[in-house]
Write a protein that holds these residues in place. Structure first.
Motif, PDB file in Angstrom:
ATOM      1  N   HIS A   9     -12.132   1.580  -0.300  1.00 20.46           N
ATOM      2  CA  HIS A   9     -12.509   3.049  -0.594  1.00 20.46           C
ATOM      3  C   HIS A   9     -13.095   3.677   0.633  1.00 20.46           C
ATOM      4  CE1 HIS A   9     -11.609   3.792  -4.891  1.00 20.46           C
ATOM      5  NE2 HIS A   9     -12.072   2.665  -5.365  1.00 20.46           N
ATOM      6  N   CYS A  10     -13.921   2.807   1.156  1.00 18.18           N
ATOM      7  CA  CYS A  10     -14.474   3.391   2.692  1.00 18.18           C
ATOM      8  C   CYS A  10     -13.583   3.592   3.589  1.00 18.18           C
ATOM      9  CB  CYS A  10     -15.498   2.481   3.038  1.00 18.18           C
ATOM     10  SG  CYS A  10     -17.041   2.139   1.871  1.00 18.18           S
ATOM     11  N   LYS A  11     -12.620   2.692   3.777  1.00 17.52           N
ATOM     12  CA  LYS A  11     -11.464   2.826   4.784  1.00 17.52           C
ATOM     13  C   LYS A  11     -10.557   3.962   4.427  1.00 17.52           C
ATOM     14  CE  LYS A  11     -11.195  -1.961   6.434  1.00 17.52           C
ATOM     15  NZ  LYS A  11     -10.411  -3.143   6.563  1.00 17.52           N
ATOM     16  N   MET A  12      -9.990   4.454   3.249  1.00 15.09           N
ATOM     17  CA  MET A  12      -9.369   5.446   2.768  1.00 15.09           C
ATOM     18  C   MET A  12     -10.112   6.634   2.924  1.00 15.09           C
ATOM     19  SD  MET A  12      -7.617   3.776  -0.744  1.00 15.09           S
ATOM     20  CE  MET A  12      -7.008   5.377  -1.291  1.00 15.09           C
ATOM     21  N   GLY A  13     -11.431   6.708   3.060  1.00 10.07           N
ATOM     22  CA  GLY A  13     -12.010   8.085   3.167  1.00 10.07           C
ATOM     23  C   GLY A  13     -12.386   8.309   4.836  1.00 10.07           C
ATOM     24  N   ASP A  14     -12.328   7.122   5.648  1.00 14.51           N
ATOM     25  CA  ASP A  14     -12.458   7.197   6.767  1.00 14.51           C
ATOM     26  C   ASP A  14     -11.172   7.811   7.754  1.00 14.51           C
ATOM     27  OD1 ASP A  14     -13.338   7.108   9.428  1.00 14.51           O
ATOM     28  OD2 ASP A  14     -13.775   5.050   9.788  1.00 14.51           O
ATOM     29  N   PHE A  45       3.422  -7.980   8.702  1.00 11.87           N
ATOM     30  CA  PHE A  45       3.580  -8.231   7.368  1.00 11.87           C
ATOM     31  C   PHE A  45       2.084  -8.412   6.586  1.00 11.87           C
ATOM     32  CE2 PHE A  45       7.638 -10.147   8.686  1.00 11.87           C
ATOM     33  CZ  PHE A  45       8.452  -9.310   7.684  1.00 11.87           C
ATOM     34  N   ARG A  46       1.249  -8.577   7.458  1.00  7.72           N
ATOM     35  CA  ARG A  46      -0.284  -8.819   6.982  1.00  7.72           C
ATOM     36  C   ARG A  46      -0.845  -7.245   6.636  1.00  7.72           C
ATOM     37  NH1 ARG A  46      -2.288 -11.560  10.708  1.00  7.72           N
ATOM     38  NH2 ARG A  46      -1.473 -13.342  10.035  1.00  7.72           N
ATOM     39  N   THR A  47      -0.441  -6.522   7.746  1.00  2.56           N
ATOM     40  CA  THR A  47      -0.849  -5.047   7.573  1.00  2.56           C
ATOM     41  C   THR A  47      -0.386  -4.346   6.510  1.00  2.56           C
ATOM     42  OG1 THR A  47       0.667  -4.314   9.188  1.00  2.56           O
ATOM     43  CG2 THR A  47      -1.475  -4.673   9.957  1.00  2.56           C
ATOM     44  N   MET A  48       0.880  -4.892   5.845  1.00  7.31           N
ATOM     45  CA  MET A  48       1.281  -4.134   4.655  1.00  7.31           C
ATOM     46  C   MET A  48       0.751  -4.387   3.601  1.00  7.31           C
ATOM     47  SD  MET A  48       5.493  -4.967   5.405  1.00  7.31           S
ATOM     48  CE  MET A  48       6.526  -4.448   6.813  1.00  7.31           C
ATOM     49  N   GLY A  49      -0.262  -5.315   3.476  1.00  6.74           N
ATOM     50  CA  GLY A  49      -0.983  -5.420   2.086  1.00  6.74           C
ATOM     51  C   GLY A  49      -0.206  -6.199   1.090  1.00  6.74           C
ATOM     52  N   PRO A  50      -0.808  -6.325   0.003  1.00 11.30           N
ATOM     53  CA  PRO A  50       0.033  -7.002  -1.133  1.00 11.30           C
ATOM     54  C   PRO A  50       1.368  -6.250  -1.614  1.00 11.30           C
ATOM     55  CG  PRO A  50      -2.214  -6.603  -1.855  1.00 11.30           C
ATOM     56  CD  PRO A  50      -2.023  -5.676  -0.545  1.00 11.30           C
ATOM     57  N   LYS A 102      -5.158   2.557   3.226  1.00 12.49           N
ATOM     58  CA  LYS A 102      -4.877   3.959   3.447  1.00 12.49           C
ATOM     59  C   LYS A 102      -3.571   3.766   4.200  1.00 12.49           C
ATOM     60  CE  LYS A 102      -6.445   7.765   5.890  1.00 12.49           C
ATOM     61  NZ  LYS A 102      -7.629   8.438   6.883  1.00 12.49           N
ATOM     62  N   LEU A 103      -2.739   5.149   3.681  1.00 16.06           N
ATOM     63  CA  LEU A 103      -1.210   4.883   4.181  1.00 16.06           C
ATOM     64  C   LEU A 103      -1.364   5.998   5.364  1.00 16.06           C
ATOM     65  CD1 LEU A 103       0.755   5.069   1.047  1.00 16.06           C
ATOM     66  CD2 LEU A 103       0.337   3.251   2.305  1.00 16.06           C
ATOM     67  N   MET A 104      -0.564   5.368   6.424  1.00 19.38           N
ATOM     68  CA  MET A 104      -0.686   6.514   7.570  1.00 19.38           C
ATOM     69  C   MET A 104       0.659   7.335   7.319  1.00 19.38           C
ATOM     70  SD  MET A 104      -1.481   3.804  10.739  1.00 19.38           S
ATOM     71  CE  MET A 104      -1.489   5.185  11.733  1.00 19.38           C
TER      72      MET A 104
END
Length: 263
Positions: A65-70, A96-101, A215-217
């Protein structure tokens, strides 16, 4: 006589052949427990373990949540750097790790998504009383009740029952009561579509590793975007340049003597 002939042809007695036909496969009932089994069932140690599991999952969701708001959360990402506007990873595993689950793991299009759940009975009065000032007298209790009724607009004593994911249980409450009777054993599995959206969001964000970013770029959501083809972006820059709020360069400001016709 026919049975004796069949048994003799197979090279076995007729009685043993009929006995094997009567023996149907039986399903063995296995008791499945929803507990970890590291500590005795119902012990304070088991309650502390479950509180630690819930706290860890909720902390992972809070971090996302903090990363999505930053707005600058992607700038400090590990294993990736930006070169001339393009991202470069140090290995394919990092990509692939940065893609998340995998998003298909919690997709309803592939079937009903279920999770371990528990039945919670709560009310607005029960949730708000611990957060108010301790009542020093019966008058304070009635004042707190009137205040809650005035702000809530409905009956705060009305009990509501709902199924919630197991990791959404308050870890402080688990550690304080040391009671594990709320956790069903054998476990209960409930579909996610019938649960609260906030609980589903917590489950989704808790699946992310602390090194990942939920957070999606803009470049990932719009892979075909080209800046030189964005007419709205050019128009926004043009409006910003003509805005009175934006400070103009020094050469754009005319001097007072430049407006004088006798100069």
């Amino acid at each position: 006589e026919a049975e004796m002939s069949v048994g003799g042809a197979a090279g076995m007695p007729a009685a043993s052949g009929s006995r094997q036909q009567n023996m149907a496969p039986r399903e063995v009932h296995q008791q499945i427990s929803g507990r970890t089994g590291n500590f005795p069932a119902g012990s304070p140690e088991e309650a502390f373990e479950q509180a630690a599991i819930n706290a860890e999952a909720q902390n992972r969701a809070l971090l996302q949540h903090c990363k999505m708001g930053d707005p600058h959360s992607h700038e400090n990402a590990a294993h990736v750097r930006v070169v001339n506007g393009y991202r470069e990873w140090d290995s394919l595993d990092s990509v692939f790790r940065t893609m998340g689950p995998n998003p298909l793991a919690q997709s309803e299009e592939l079937g009903a998504t279920v999770t371990r759940a528990y039945s919670e009975k709560t009310s607005v009065l029960r949730e708000l009383i611990p957060k108010l000032r301790p009542a020093m007298s019966p008058t304070d209790e009635q004042l707190n009740l009137k205040l809650i009724e005035m702000m809530y607009g409905q009956d705060p004593k009305r009990v509501e029952q709902a199924l919630r994911p197991l990791v959404c249980k308050d870890p402080e409450e688990i550690a304080a009561t040391k009671d594990m009777r709320w956790c069903p054993d054998p476990p209960i599995y409930a579909p996610l579509r019938a649960m609260d959206p906030q609980d589903k969001q917590l489950l989704r964000l808790a699946c992310f590793d602390p090194t990942q970013n939920a957070k999606l770029m803009f470049a990932d959501v719009n892979p075909n975007y080209r800046m030189n083809e964005d007419i709205w972006g050019v128009l926004a820059d043009y409006k910003a340049a003509r805005s009175l709020v934006v400070q103009k360069p020094d050469a754009a400001h005319r001097r007072v003597k430049d407006e004088c016709i006798m100069a």
